[in-house]
Design an enzyme around this catalytic site. Sequence first.
Site, mmCIF file in Angstrom:
data_model
loop_
_atom_site.group_PDB
_atom_site.id
_atom_site.type_symbol
_atom_site.label_atom_id
_atom_site.label_comp_id
_atom_site.label_asym_id
_atom_site.label_seq_id
_atom_site.Cartn_x
_atom_site.Cartn_y
_atom_site.Cartn_z
ATOM 1 N N GLY A 1 -11.133 16.411 43.936
ATOM 2 C CA GLY A 1 -11.695 17.013 45.141
ATOM 3 C C GLY A 1 -12.269 18.394 44.931
ATOM 4 O O GLY A 1 -12.794 18.980 45.871
ATOM 5 N N GLU B 1 -7.083 15.032 38.951
ATOM 6 C CA GLU B 1 -8.141 14.094 38.550
ATOM 7 C C GLU B 1 -9.490 14.486 39.155
ATOM 8 O O GLU B 1 -10.018 13.787 40.019
ATOM 9 C CB GLU B 1 -7.749 12.644 38.887
ATOM 10 C CG GLU B 1 -7.134 12.476 40.262
ATOM 11 C CD GLU B 1 -6.551 11.096 40.488
ATOM 12 O OE1 GLU B 1 -5.764 10.636 39.656
ATOM 13 O OE2 GLU B 1 -6.903 10.489 41.513
ATOM 14 N N PRO B 2 -10.063 15.587 38.676
ATOM 15 C CA PRO B 2 -11.375 15.999 39.187
ATOM 16 C C PRO B 2 -12.484 15.074 38.692
ATOM 17 O O PRO B 2 -12.469 14.629 37.542
ATOM 18 C CB PRO B 2 -11.551 17.404 38.575
ATOM 19 C CG PRO B 2 -10.744 17.356 37.309
ATOM 20 C CD PRO B 2 -9.577 16.457 37.600
ATOM 21 N N GLY B 3 -13.416 14.791 39.566
ATOM 22 C CA GLY B 3 -14.602 14.023 39.165
ATOM 23 C C GLY B 3 -15.814 14.930 39.216
ATOM 24 O O GLY B 3 -16.361 15.382 38.222
ATOM 25 N N ARG B 4 -16.206 15.262 40.475
ATOM 26 C CA ARG B 4 -17.401 16.075 40.699
ATOM 27 C C ARG B 4 -17.407 17.366 39.871
ATOM 28 O O ARG B 4 -18.430 17.735 39.306
ATOM 29 C CB ARG B 4 -17.446 16.424 42.193
ATOM 30 C CG ARG B 4 -18.608 17.273 42.634
ATOM 31 C CD ARG B 4 -18.380 17.733 44.089
ATOM 32 N NE ARG B 4 -17.779 16.682 44.882
ATOM 33 C CZ ARG B 4 -18.457 15.861 45.669
ATOM 34 N NH1 ARG B 4 -19.756 15.983 45.786
ATOM 35 N NH2 ARG B 4 -17.844 14.927 46.362
ATOM 36 N N ARG C 1 -26.788 10.868 48.406
ATOM 37 C CA ARG C 1 -25.906 11.806 49.113
ATOM 38 C C ARG C 1 -26.562 12.461 50.341
ATOM 39 O O ARG C 1 -25.923 12.555 51.398
ATOM 40 C CB ARG C 1 -25.350 12.861 48.163
ATOM 41 C CG ARG C 1 -24.451 12.277 47.077
ATOM 42 C CD ARG C 1 -23.740 13.357 46.272
ATOM 43 N NE ARG C 1 -22.700 14.007 47.024
ATOM 44 C CZ ARG C 1 -22.786 15.219 47.543
ATOM 45 N NH1 ARG C 1 -23.876 15.949 47.366
ATOM 46 N NH2 ARG C 1 -21.804 15.738 48.232
ATOM 47 N N CYS D 1 -38.660 3.415 53.235
ATOM 48 C CA CYS D 1 -39.084 3.358 54.632
ATOM 49 C C CYS D 1 -37.936 3.573 55.599
ATOM 50 O O CYS D 1 -37.565 2.670 56.356
ATOM 51 C CB CYS D 1 -39.705 2.004 54.925
ATOM 52 S SG CYS D 1 -41.330 1.860 54.239
ATOM 53 N N TYR E 1 -21.984 11.387 41.540
ATOM 54 C CA TYR E 1 -22.356 10.499 42.644
ATOM 55 C C TYR E 1 -23.877 10.440 42.809
ATOM 56 O O TYR E 1 -24.391 10.320 43.916
ATOM 57 C CB TYR E 1 -21.649 10.935 43.947
ATOM 58 C CG TYR E 1 -20.147 11.096 43.734
ATOM 59 C CD1 TYR E 1 -19.355 9.974 43.533
ATOM 60 C CD2 TYR E 1 -19.536 12.353 43.668
ATOM 61 C CE1 TYR E 1 -17.986 10.097 43.292
ATOM 62 C CE2 TYR E 1 -18.167 12.481 43.431
ATOM 63 C CZ TYR E 1 -17.412 11.349 43.250
ATOM 64 O OH TYR E 1 -16.061 11.471 43.009
HETATM 65 C C1 LIG Z 1 -8.222 8.824 44.015
HETATM 66 C C2 LIG Z 1 -9.339 9.744 43.725
HETATM 67 N N1 LIG Z 1 -9.225 10.583 42.693
HETATM 68 C C3 LIG Z 1 -10.229 11.429 42.362
HETATM 69 C C4 LIG Z 1 -11.408 11.457 43.072
HETATM 70 C C5 LIG Z 1 -12.484 12.384 42.634
HETATM 71 O O1 LIG Z 1 -12.893 13.235 43.622
HETATM 72 P P1 LIG Z 1 -13.904 14.415 43.266
HETATM 73 O O2 LIG Z 1 -15.068 13.826 42.587
HETATM 74 O O3 LIG Z 1 -14.236 15.020 44.559
HETATM 75 O O4 LIG Z 1 -13.156 15.349 42.365
HETATM 76 C C6 LIG Z 1 -11.565 10.596 44.177
HETATM 77 C C7 LIG Z 1 -12.816 10.589 44.950
HETATM 78 O O5 LIG Z 1 -13.075 9.790 45.796
HETATM 79 C C8 LIG Z 1 -10.493 9.724 44.510
HETATM 80 O O6 LIG Z 1 -10.602 8.872 45.535
#
Ligand SMILES: Cc1ncc(COP(=O)(O)O)c(C=O)c1O
Length: 413
Positions: free
Chosen positions: A239, A274-277, A313, A343, A372
Amino acid sequence: MTDLADSPAVRRLSDWNRSRLESLADDHETPLYVMDLDRVKENYARFSAAFPDAHVMYAAKAHTGKAVLEAVLEVGGTIECAAWGELQRAIDAGADPNELQYTAVNPPDRDLDYAAELGADNPGLTVTIGATDTLERLEERGYDGRIAIRINPGIGTGHHEKVATGADAKFGIPYERVPEVADRVREAFDGDLVGIHAHAGSGVLTDDLEDHCRAIERVGEMARRVGDEDLEFVDVGGGYGVPYREDEEPLDLERTAEMVRDAVGDLEAQLKLEPGRYIVADAGLILTEVNTIKEAPDTTVVGVDASLSTLIRPAMFGSYHPMLNVSAPDRETLEATVGGPVCTSADVFAHDRPIARPERGDVLAIGNAGSYGYELANQFHSQPRPAEIALEDGEARVARRRETLADVTRLEQ
Ligand SMILES: Cc1ncc(COP(=O)(O)O)c(C=O)c1O
């Protein structure tokens, strides 16, 4: 070891090498995804350095491209997956299945079949359940491995209601039911309860940190209630946001880490994140060419070849993405409405956005598209998906070729 000395906490569009972007657009056409793998590695290393005793996994859902997963693995990262396809792609990129964590959200049978089979040969795999049905369905498949319980902390955070998962009943075991489910896993299930997990929401910047940490406090409390001394980890999810607007500040990671640690409280178990973004957002951008300039009564419409199929997004969340006229950043500024060829009026990247006056043939860059972006790309209007270029160690290579119309129709019978 990635050198963090020259790695700023934020990378703005203006920090990219403009002439390099122009030549990438010339060489590979547009729309084009560009992914800087060196920046991915730096981001992972910077985030991990702020949480020295924690275990940081990359949430693959933000960008599951092989080159990205390989980059994360190269700097010692591990991977959190949300579906069987992500698990398989992580393994294909070189991940050890024993180190993977699979977060199951209403998992289709196919996903659980895959996880049970993978777990049979790889006892280190962890499956995170958000419903007791998932536990039962795993048992039916003979799964007797590691289980984590996703809890619903009842507090959601983030940049948009559609990503604030922490209070959404869809995600996780209702808070007060968690001890009973933990007992059940410990007493009646053949495998092990190894962790407690929650993910409160996405796109958290400084102003959202307090809410984010209130959710984490609840996770820490619950871990202690179910006996954190008998758990291996407490996973507080991802997050962590990046600044999309030019005037937004990046997260102060040291301060964020301090707040997260304080919120989760004393624990015997290891902290996991568990960061993604955060890892991939500012490592990627989209190059798109201007094809139309139209003076409308209230605005100048700038038509480009990227669309909501390339980056959904803005249409999905109303998200702001920075934009730069790469071809002519010094022209006088006008306020433009920039949209693509799809469109629907949702296919607009920006309304009344100040930008150096675009002309037909100019290349614009859309920033923070590493997370994303490609991941949510689609072929609406039979648009083949763009290529993706990976930048690494000063070299550029095609990480994924541009699709052709034959790719779009390939599965038709
Ligand atoms: C379980 C879980 N972990 C990690 C993430 C990654 O979130 P972010 O990309 O905001 O760090 C998400 C995003 O939906 C998630 O659902």
